[in-house]
Design a protein around this motif. Sequence first.
Motif, PDB file in Angstrom:
ATOM      1  N   GLY A  94      43.434  39.603  42.252  1.00  0.00           N
ATOM      2  CA  GLY A  94      42.418  39.653  43.297  1.00  0.00           C
ATOM      3  C   GLY A  94      41.042  39.928  42.724  1.00  0.00           C
ATOM      4  N   LEU A  95      40.985  40.806  41.730  1.00  0.00           N
ATOM      5  CA  LEU A  95      39.719  41.125  41.069  1.00  0.00           C
ATOM      6  C   LEU A  95      39.158  39.892  40.362  1.00  0.00           C
ATOM      7  CD1 LEU A  95      38.988  44.308  39.007  1.00  0.00           C
ATOM      8  CD2 LEU A  95      38.476  42.084  38.051  1.00  0.00           C
ATOM      9  N   ILE A  96      40.032  39.128  39.709  1.00  0.00           N
ATOM     10  CA  ILE A  96      39.594  37.904  39.020  1.00  0.00           C
ATOM     11  C   ILE A  96      39.005  36.922  40.022  1.00  0.00           C
ATOM     12  CG2 ILE A  96      40.408  35.875  37.748  1.00  0.00           C
ATOM     13  CD1 ILE A  96      42.489  37.739  36.422  1.00  0.00           C
ATOM     14  N   GLU A  97      39.647  36.789  41.167  1.00  0.00           N
ATOM     15  CA  GLU A  97      39.139  35.888  42.204  1.00  0.00           C
ATOM     16  C   GLU A  97      37.792  36.373  42.733  1.00  0.00           C
ATOM     17  OE1 GLU A  97      43.258  34.082  44.083  1.00  0.00           O
ATOM     18  OE2 GLU A  97      42.576  36.063  44.744  1.00  0.00           O
ATOM     19  N   GLU A  98      37.624  37.689  42.846  1.00  0.00           N
ATOM     20  CA  GLU A  98      36.339  38.247  43.286  1.00  0.00           C
ATOM     21  C   GLU A  98      35.234  37.906  42.297  1.00  0.00           C
ATOM     22  OE1 GLU A  98      36.868  42.413  43.712  1.00  0.00           O
ATOM     23  OE2 GLU A  98      38.224  42.262  45.432  1.00  0.00           O
ATOM     24  N   GLU A  99      35.542  38.018  41.008  1.00  0.00           N
ATOM     25  CA  GLU A  99      34.541  37.707  39.983  1.00  0.00           C
ATOM     26  C   GLU A  99      34.157  36.230  40.021  1.00  0.00           C
ATOM     27  OE1 GLU A  99      32.851  39.859  37.788  1.00  0.00           O
ATOM     28  OE2 GLU A  99      33.665  41.158  39.361  1.00  0.00           O
ATOM     29  N   ALA A 100      35.138  35.373  40.264  1.00  0.00           N
ATOM     30  CA  ALA A 100      34.856  33.938  40.362  1.00  0.00           C
ATOM     31  C   ALA A 100      33.961  33.656  41.567  1.00  0.00           C
ATOM     32  CB  ALA A 100      36.156  33.149  40.457  1.00  0.00           C
ATOM     33  N   ARG A 101      34.239  34.327  42.684  1.00  0.00           N
ATOM     34  CA  ARG A 101      33.404  34.140  43.878  1.00  0.00           C
ATOM     35  C   ARG A 101      31.995  34.670  43.651  1.00  0.00           C
ATOM     36  NH1 ARG A 101      38.284  35.484  46.612  1.00  0.00           N
ATOM     37  NH2 ARG A 101      37.665  37.672  46.778  1.00  0.00           N
ATOM     38  N   ARG A 102      31.882  35.689  42.798  1.00  0.00           N
ATOM     39  CA  ARG A 102      30.559  36.233  42.469  1.00  0.00           C
ATOM     40  C   ARG A 102      29.734  35.226  41.678  1.00  0.00           C
ATOM     41  NH1 ARG A 102      28.450  38.991  38.121  1.00  0.00           N
ATOM     42  NH2 ARG A 102      30.448  39.059  37.026  1.00  0.00           N
ATOM     43  N   GLY A 103      30.417  34.242  41.090  1.00  0.00           N
ATOM     44  CA  GLY A 103      29.711  33.221  40.322  1.00  0.00           C
ATOM     45  C   GLY A 103      29.992  33.267  38.839  1.00  0.00           C
ATOM     46  N   ALA A 104      30.855  34.201  38.413  1.00  0.00           N
ATOM     47  CA  ALA A 104      31.180  34.305  36.992  1.00  0.00           C
ATOM     48  C   ALA A 104      32.128  33.181  36.586  1.00  0.00           C
ATOM     49  CB  ALA A 104      31.825  35.658  36.696  1.00  0.00           C
ATOM     50  N   ALA A 105      31.937  32.686  35.367  1.00  0.00           N
ATOM     51  CA  ALA A 105      32.878  31.721  34.794  1.00  0.00           C
ATOM     52  C   ALA A 105      33.974  32.524  34.108  1.00  0.00           C
ATOM     53  CB  ALA A 105      32.172  30.821  33.790  1.00  0.00           C
ATOM     54  N   VAL A 106      35.204  32.374  34.574  1.00  0.00           N
ATOM     55  CA  VAL A 106      36.323  33.160  34.050  1.00  0.00           C
ATOM     56  C   VAL A 106      37.216  32.264  33.205  1.00  0.00           C
ATOM     57  CG1 VAL A 106      38.270  34.649  34.614  1.00  0.00           C
ATOM     58  CG2 VAL A 106      36.252  34.617  36.108  1.00  0.00           C
ATOM     59  N   LEU A 107      37.383  32.630  31.930  1.00  0.00           N
ATOM     60  CA  LEU A 107      38.288  31.912  31.037  1.00  0.00           C
ATOM     61  C   LEU A 107      39.501  32.800  30.808  1.00  0.00           C
ATOM     62  CD1 LEU A 107      35.224  30.987  30.234  1.00  0.00           C
ATOM     63  CD2 LEU A 107      36.428  29.745  28.445  1.00  0.00           C
ATOM     64  N   LEU A 108      40.639  32.341  31.288  1.00  0.00           N
ATOM     65  CA  LEU A 108      41.865  33.129  31.292  1.00  0.00           C
ATOM     66  C   LEU A 108      42.901  32.506  30.372  1.00  0.00           C
ATOM     67  CD1 LEU A 108      43.829  35.239  32.723  1.00  0.00           C
ATOM     68  CD2 LEU A 108      44.289  33.396  34.357  1.00  0.00           C
ATOM     69  N   THR A 109      43.446  33.299  29.453  1.00  0.00           N
ATOM     70  CA  THR A 109      44.575  32.825  28.652  1.00  0.00           C
ATOM     71  C   THR A 109      45.816  33.556  29.138  1.00  0.00           C
ATOM     72  OG1 THR A 109      44.263  34.507  26.925  1.00  0.00           O
ATOM     73  CG2 THR A 109      43.134  32.404  26.633  1.00  0.00           C
ATOM     74  N   THR A 110      46.888  32.805  29.357  1.00  0.00           N
ATOM     75  CA  THR A 110      48.107  33.407  29.884  1.00  0.00           C
ATOM     76  C   THR A 110      49.312  32.537  29.577  1.00  0.00           C
ATOM     77  OG1 THR A 110      49.200  34.216  31.901  1.00  0.00           O
ATOM     78  CG2 THR A 110      47.770  32.290  32.139  1.00  0.00           C
ATOM     79  N   HIS A 111      50.475  33.182  29.461  1.00  0.00           N
ATOM     80  CA  HIS A 111      51.741  32.468  29.354  1.00  0.00           C
ATOM     81  C   HIS A 111      52.397  32.348  30.729  1.00  0.00           C
ATOM     82  CE1 HIS A 111      51.250  33.448  25.086  1.00  0.00           C
ATOM     83  NE2 HIS A 111      52.144  32.508  24.838  1.00  0.00           N
ATOM     84  N   ASP A 112      51.800  32.988  31.715  1.00  0.00           N
ATOM     85  CA  ASP A 112      52.340  32.979  33.070  1.00  0.00           C
ATOM     86  C   ASP A 112      51.799  31.754  33.807  1.00  0.00           C
ATOM     87  OD1 ASP A 112      52.957  33.390  35.756  1.00  0.00           O
ATOM     88  OD2 ASP A 112      52.746  35.568  35.615  1.00  0.00           O
ATOM     89  N   MET A 113      52.611  30.707  33.885  1.00  0.00           N
ATOM     90  CA  MET A 113      52.151  29.465  34.492  1.00  0.00           C
ATOM     91  C   MET A 113      51.924  29.593  35.994  1.00  0.00           C
ATOM     92  SD  MET A 113      51.707  27.182  32.115  1.00  0.00           S
ATOM     93  CE  MET A 113      51.001  28.569  31.211  1.00  0.00           C
ATOM     94  N   TRP A 114      52.688  30.473  36.642  1.00  0.00           N
ATOM     95  CA  TRP A 114      52.450  30.703  38.072  1.00  0.00           C
ATOM     96  C   TRP A 114      51.065  31.311  38.274  1.00  0.00           C
ATOM     97  CZ3 TRP A 114      51.257  34.917  41.101  1.00  0.00           C
ATOM     98  CH2 TRP A 114      51.347  34.723  42.490  1.00  0.00           C
ATOM     99  N   GLU A 115      50.714  32.259  37.422  1.00  0.00           N
ATOM    100  CA  GLU A 115      49.408  32.898  37.503  1.00  0.00           C
ATOM    101  C   GLU A 115      48.292  31.888  37.247  1.00  0.00           C
ATOM    102  OE1 GLU A 115      48.543  37.152  36.204  1.00  0.00           O
ATOM    103  OE2 GLU A 115      47.912  35.999  34.453  1.00  0.00           O
ATOM    104  N   ALA A 116      48.490  31.030  36.252  1.00  0.00           N
ATOM    105  CA  ALA A 116      47.494  29.999  35.946  1.00  0.00           C
ATOM    106  C   ALA A 116      47.308  29.065  37.134  1.00  0.00           C
ATOM    107  CB  ALA A 116      47.923  29.211  34.713  1.00  0.00           C
ATOM    108  N   ASP A 117      48.406  28.721  37.782  1.00  0.00           N
ATOM    109  CA  ASP A 117      48.362  27.828  38.939  1.00  0.00           C
ATOM    110  C   ASP A 117      47.607  28.479  40.094  1.00  0.00           C
ATOM    111  OD1 ASP A 117      48.784  25.786  40.711  1.00  0.00           O
ATOM    112  OD2 ASP A 117      50.964  25.845  40.619  1.00  0.00           O
ATOM    113  N   GLU A 118      47.877  29.760  40.323  1.00  0.00           N
ATOM    114  CA  GLU A 118      47.269  30.473  41.440  1.00  0.00           C
ATOM    115  C   GLU A 118      45.766  30.696  41.261  1.00  0.00           C
ATOM    116  OE1 GLU A 118      48.573  32.148  44.494  1.00  0.00           O
ATOM    117  OE2 GLU A 118      49.808  30.381  44.105  1.00  0.00           O
ATOM    118  N   LEU A 119      45.338  30.964  40.032  1.00  0.00           N
ATOM    119  CA  LEU A 119      43.967  31.409  39.799  1.00  0.00           C
ATOM    120  C   LEU A 119      43.005  30.323  39.323  1.00  0.00           C
ATOM    121  CD1 LEU A 119      44.628  34.814  37.990  1.00  0.00           C
ATOM    122  CD2 LEU A 119      43.966  34.470  40.374  1.00  0.00           C
TER     123      LEU A 119
END
Length: 207
Positions: A94-119
């Motif tokens: 939820g915090l990551i989504e808030e930062e994206a809405r704030r206008g920040a460019a978020v680069l996320l590395t993850t092995h969790d494909m569900w998380e990648a899909d959601e965010l």
Amino acid sequence: IGVCFEEKNLYESMTAEENLKFFASLFGLKDVDTTGLLERVGLADRAKTRVAGFSKGMRQRLMVARSLVNQPMVLFLDEPTDGLDPVSSKAIRGLIEEEARRGAAVLLTTHDMWEADELSHRVAFINEGQLYAIDTPESLKLRYGKRSVKVRARVDGEVVEDSVALDAEDTGERLKEAVAAEGLLTIHTEEATLESIFIQMTGRGLD
């Protein structure tokens, strides 16, 4: 720029609040809302606690809070939900989504494909230094997924499954029959997952 490393590199002899203030000072910041940052990651009640007494999950949440001390417009997050329980993971997403809405460019590395899909608005598959694909999650799933519908029904007391191809000549008739069947349990599209697409492209699982 803000960075949350996968490797925990906090000062254990300092409290959570002191860690945030110290890293804020590296940016020349003095009036940082440490209470607000700690509240966002669920650590407000541990502000005066030394990090040495923190669990792995608590340290991870503090790392995320630390990456936000300078209100970055570019945010690098390396496995930000690693070691977190489901409730904490949801809060960080939820915090990551808030930062994206704030206008920040978020680069996320993850092995969790569900998380990648959601965010993610766009995802890139990288394996052993090679870029295999970069696109929106939806486009990747449409391109590599099956154009079919899976039907589950109870027949003579047993649950059976059938797959109906959407491009077949008798698709309409078969779907009508499935919907009208008395024992129908579920019917849904067989959409590819990002994990299955990654394995299909690279020939290997997620380590």
